[in-house]
Design a protein around this motif. Structure first.
Motif, mmCIF file in Angstrom:
data_model
loop_
_atom_site.group_PDB
_atom_site.id
_atom_site.type_symbol
_atom_site.label_atom_id
_atom_site.label_comp_id
_atom_site.label_asym_id
_atom_site.label_seq_id
_atom_site.Cartn_x
_atom_site.Cartn_y
_atom_site.Cartn_z
ATOM 1 N N ASN A 1 0.851 -1.180 0.000
ATOM 2 C CA ASN A 1 0.000 0.000 0.000
ATOM 3 C C ASN A 1 0.892 1.237 0.000
ATOM 4 O O ASN A 1 1.702 1.412 0.912
ATOM 5 C CB ASN A 1 -0.914 -0.001 1.231
ATOM 6 C CG ASN A 1 -1.997 1.059 1.159
ATOM 7 O OD1 ASN A 1 -1.735 2.196 0.806
ATOM 8 N ND2 ASN A 1 -3.217 0.673 1.494
ATOM 9 N N PRO A 2 0.758 2.101 -1.012
ATOM 10 C CA PRO A 2 1.625 3.282 -1.068
ATOM 11 C C PRO A 2 1.412 4.228 0.104
ATOM 12 O O PRO A 2 2.274 5.068 0.371
ATOM 13 C CB PRO A 2 1.223 3.945 -2.389
ATOM 14 C CG PRO A 2 -0.159 3.432 -2.684
ATOM 15 C CD PRO A 2 -0.181 2.037 -2.149
ATOM 16 N N ARG A 3 0.285 4.093 0.805
ATOM 17 C CA ARG A 3 0.043 4.943 1.961
ATOM 18 C C ARG A 3 0.680 4.396 3.225
ATOM 19 O O ARG A 3 0.564 4.996 4.297
ATOM 20 C CB ARG A 3 -1.466 5.108 2.164
ATOM 21 C CG ARG A 3 -2.178 5.683 0.956
ATOM 22 C CD ARG A 3 -3.646 5.917 1.216
ATOM 23 N NE ARG A 3 -3.862 6.975 2.198
ATOM 24 C CZ ARG A 3 -5.067 7.414 2.563
ATOM 25 N NH1 ARG A 3 -6.146 6.887 2.021
ATOM 26 N NH2 ARG A 3 -5.185 8.372 3.449
ATOM 27 N N ASP A 4 1.352 3.254 3.097
ATOM 28 C CA ASP A 4 1.945 2.605 4.272
ATOM 29 C C ASP A 4 3.429 2.302 4.031
ATOM 30 O O ASP A 4 3.853 1.143 4.048
ATOM 31 C CB ASP A 4 1.176 1.320 4.586
ATOM 32 C CG ASP A 4 1.587 0.689 5.906
ATOM 33 O OD1 ASP A 4 2.341 1.331 6.667
ATOM 34 O OD2 ASP A 4 1.152 -0.445 6.174
ATOM 35 N N PRO A 5 4.251 3.339 3.823
ATOM 36 C CA PRO A 5 5.676 3.093 3.569
ATOM 37 C C PRO A 5 6.425 2.576 4.795
ATOM 38 O O PRO A 5 7.533 2.053 4.666
ATOM 39 C CB PRO A 5 6.194 4.474 3.155
ATOM 40 C CG PRO A 5 5.275 5.434 3.830
ATOM 41 C CD PRO A 5 3.926 4.768 3.809
ATOM 42 N N PHE A 6 5.830 2.719 5.992
ATOM 43 C CA PHE A 6 6.475 2.262 7.222
ATOM 44 C C PHE A 6 5.928 0.918 7.676
ATOM 45 O O PHE A 6 5.943 0.598 8.862
ATOM 46 C CB PHE A 6 6.265 3.290 8.340
ATOM 47 C CG PHE A 6 6.619 4.697 7.972
ATOM 48 C CD1 PHE A 6 7.803 4.988 7.308
ATOM 49 C CD2 PHE A 6 5.762 5.739 8.278
ATOM 50 C CE1 PHE A 6 8.129 6.287 6.961
ATOM 51 C CE2 PHE A 6 6.077 7.044 7.935
ATOM 52 C CZ PHE A 6 7.267 7.321 7.279
ATOM 53 N N GLU A 7 5.452 0.101 6.738
ATOM 54 C CA GLU A 7 4.756 -1.125 7.105
ATOM 55 C C GLU A 7 5.551 -2.043 8.022
ATOM 56 O O GLU A 7 4.993 -2.555 9.012
ATOM 57 C CB GLU A 7 4.306 -1.893 5.856
ATOM 58 C CG GLU A 7 3.512 -3.142 6.192
ATOM 59 C CD GLU A 7 2.866 -3.780 4.974
ATOM 60 O OE1 GLU A 7 2.403 -4.939 5.088
ATOM 61 O OE2 GLU A 7 2.814 -3.136 3.901
ATOM 62 N N PRO A 8 6.841 -2.314 7.783
ATOM 63 C CA PRO A 8 7.563 -3.195 8.714
ATOM 64 C C PRO A 8 7.549 -2.673 10.153
ATOM 65 O O PRO A 8 7.300 -3.431 11.100
ATOM 66 C CB PRO A 8 8.981 -3.224 8.133
ATOM 67 C CG PRO A 8 8.786 -2.934 6.678
ATOM 68 C CD PRO A 8 7.676 -1.944 6.616
ATOM 69 N N PHE A 9 7.785 -1.377 10.311
ATOM 70 C CA PHE A 9 7.739 -0.778 11.643
ATOM 71 C C PHE A 9 6.334 -0.856 12.213
ATOM 72 O O PHE A 9 6.129 -1.216 13.383
ATOM 73 C CB PHE A 9 8.196 0.679 11.583
ATOM 74 C CG PHE A 9 7.922 1.462 12.835
ATOM 75 C CD1 PHE A 9 8.767 1.359 13.926
ATOM 76 C CD2 PHE A 9 6.807 2.300 12.920
ATOM 77 C CE1 PHE A 9 8.509 2.073 15.093
ATOM 78 C CE2 PHE A 9 6.553 3.018 14.077
ATOM 79 C CZ PHE A 9 7.401 2.908 15.165
ATOM 80 N N ASN A 10 5.347 -0.520 11.389
ATOM 81 C CA ASN A 10 3.962 -0.523 11.855
ATOM 82 C C ASN A 10 3.512 -1.909 12.287
ATOM 83 O O ASN A 10 2.781 -2.064 13.278
ATOM 84 C CB ASN A 10 3.042 -0.001 10.748
ATOM 85 C CG ASN A 10 3.175 1.498 10.541
ATOM 86 O OD1 ASN A 10 3.583 2.232 11.444
ATOM 87 N ND2 ASN A 10 2.832 1.961 9.345
ATOM 88 N N ARG A 11 3.929 -2.919 11.546
ATOM 89 C CA ARG A 11 3.539 -4.285 11.918
ATOM 90 C C ARG A 11 4.176 -4.697 13.247
ATOM 91 O O ARG A 11 3.552 -5.393 14.054
ATOM 92 C CB ARG A 11 3.916 -5.267 10.814
ATOM 93 C CG ARG A 11 2.969 -5.231 9.609
ATOM 94 C CD ARG A 11 3.300 -6.325 8.613
ATOM 95 N NE ARG A 11 2.381 -6.337 7.477
ATOM 96 C CZ ARG A 11 1.226 -6.988 7.425
ATOM 97 N NH1 ARG A 11 0.844 -7.711 8.474
ATOM 98 N NH2 ARG A 11 0.456 -6.943 6.353
ATOM 99 N N SER A 12 5.406 -4.278 13.479
ATOM 100 C CA SER A 12 6.053 -4.632 14.747
ATOM 101 C C SER A 12 5.350 -3.944 15.921
ATOM 102 O O SER A 12 5.158 -4.552 16.981
ATOM 103 C CB SER A 12 7.535 -4.253 14.712
ATOM 104 O OG SER A 12 7.708 -2.841 14.637
ATOM 105 N N VAL A 13 4.957 -2.691 15.744
ATOM 106 C CA VAL A 13 4.223 -1.993 16.799
ATOM 107 C C VAL A 13 2.851 -2.628 16.996
ATOM 108 O O VAL A 13 2.364 -2.758 18.134
ATOM 109 C CB VAL A 13 4.082 -0.492 16.463
ATOM 110 C CG1 VAL A 13 3.221 0.211 17.513
ATOM 111 C CG2 VAL A 13 5.439 0.175 16.373
ATOM 112 N N THR A 14 2.219 -3.057 15.907
ATOM 113 C CA THR A 14 0.927 -3.719 16.009
ATOM 114 C C THR A 14 1.036 -5.001 16.810
ATOM 115 O O THR A 14 0.163 -5.316 17.638
ATOM 116 C CB THR A 14 0.369 -4.026 14.604
ATOM 117 O OG1 THR A 14 0.151 -2.798 13.903
ATOM 118 C CG2 THR A 14 -0.946 -4.783 14.688
#
Length: 247
Positions: free
Chosen positions: A30-43
């Protein structure tokens, strides 16, 4: 713990979940989620905290506290949030919404025992939930990329920056007596989490990527909340304030 934005309307999230199940589970970058790896770890951290502490407390709260009392608690905090919604409706130049918010607070505070009883809703006074992130979006500030915050959950760069102002407008956080303030904050969080228990069970049992669903639903809801015509909000372009109506 679920998010402050996600917690507000369980019915809306149930509808978005149903839509996601109908549309299937296909996901991709998703182009709106460039921080996906970080976001998934926080999730993962947030989900672990929720499973270990927040959800069990919310389940105990729902099981022990009678429904009328829980409704009163929810009404009370909803009335407090209407005060900040009134301010943001004024800042967004929405006179009708501001008037509705003002009337809701007045009615529920004066004849609703400080907001414990919600008389405004059966009187037909509509609730317009607003925060400073939406106010920024109203006047052209783009959302920025999706961002997951520790404990607080889904957000965007814009909404995260707006938290500084939202905190100042949160009447609970303005209580000077620290034990009382902390107790109110915890009670509000537990009440909000309890209201999402049923929707969470449906989501947990669905064969889909919970992270992607939560992200897409959050971005869709925030976009629809800002854009008056319901179009999806673009993170890379500022929102255009609606044109003034011809007199």
């Amino acid at each position: 713990m679920k998010t402050r934005t996600m917690m507000k309307r369980p019915g809306l999230w149930a509808g978005l979940l149903a839509l996601a199940l109908l549309q299937g589970c296909a996901t991709g970058p998703n182009p709106r989620d460039p921080f996906e790896p970080f976001n998934r770890s926080v999730t993962r951290f947030n989900d672990g905290l929720d499973e270990a502490i927040v959800k069990p407390v919310a389940q105990a709260y729902q099981g022990v506290v009678p429904s009328p009392v829980r409704t009163g608690v929810n009404n009370f905090f909803g009335n407090l949030s209407d005060v900040w919604s009134f301010v943001n409706n004024v800042l967004q130049a929405k006179p009708q919404a501001a008037a509705d918010s003002f009337m809701r607070v007045s009615v529920n505070t004066l004849i609703g025992l400080g907001g414990v009883l919600d008389w405004a809703t059966p009187m037909g006074i509509e609730r317009h939930r607003e925060d400073f992130g939406k106010t920024l979006g109203r006047w052209g500030v783009a959302t920025g990329p999706y961002l997951v915050l520790p404990v607080l959950g889904p957000s965007t760069v814009r909404d995260t920056a707006a938290l500084v102002v939202d905190t100042k407008g949160d009447l609970v956080m303005q209580v000077d007596h620290v034990p009382t303030r902390n107790s109110l904050y915890v009670l509000r969080a537990v009440d909000l989490r309890a209201s999402l228990l049923r929707a969470g069970e449906v989501l947990d049992g669905a064969a889909l990527d919970k992270y992607s669903f939560t992200r897409d639903a959050y971005l869709q809801r925030r976009g629809a909340a800002v854009e008056p015509n319901g179009d999806e909000e673009r993170y890379d372009l500022p929102e255009t304030p609606p044109p003034a109506r011809a007199k």
